[in-house]
Design a protein around this motif. Sequence first.
Motif: not given
Lengths: 150, 33
Positions: A22-23, B23-29
């Motif tokens: 996020i940052k 495939a893509l694995l997108l990890d939003f953190t």
Amino acid sequence: VYPDDRVTAFVNEHFIPLRIHIKENPQGFERFGVQWTPTVIIADSSGTERYRFEGYLPVEEFLPQLEFGLGKVAFARSAWKEAEERFRHVAETYPKSDVASEALYWAGVSKYKQTLDPSALAETATALRSRYPDSVWTKKASVWEVPAPS
Amino acid sequence: MMPIAWKKDIDTAIEEAKLKRKALLLDFTAAPS
């Protein structure tokens, strides 16, 4: 969950992994409409989202979600056999996971898409009612049930 | 076990996914790294 060897092995084998912080990359959050963390998106190779889940999950729930997402990727490119195999593997390997009933539903749809045989849907509805009587996916499949002869 | 080699650039990762047909694995953190 990522330090877990099962997760690491599955991710390394099946995905190009991308971490968006996020940052460091708020634009990435905006690009995919992400408003909460953790969020995991599984996208096809062109970057089109096919599945997402939000919130922390333990390994036993995380792994079936990842494989379910691969099923969705295969389904979206009309690879019905591969999709069915993915969904069925989720339902059979992780039968107590929260995604198992949904996986069984989509396995039935994928089989129907291959065969155009409506019995694939009827059998799926029966299996769902037997294994997951309280699932919303059982309700969704209820229209496929063949009425008992009177 | 090889650790996960996380990419950080979305478009670079998409190009790699296309090349490797993965495939893509997108990890939003928001977790501290």
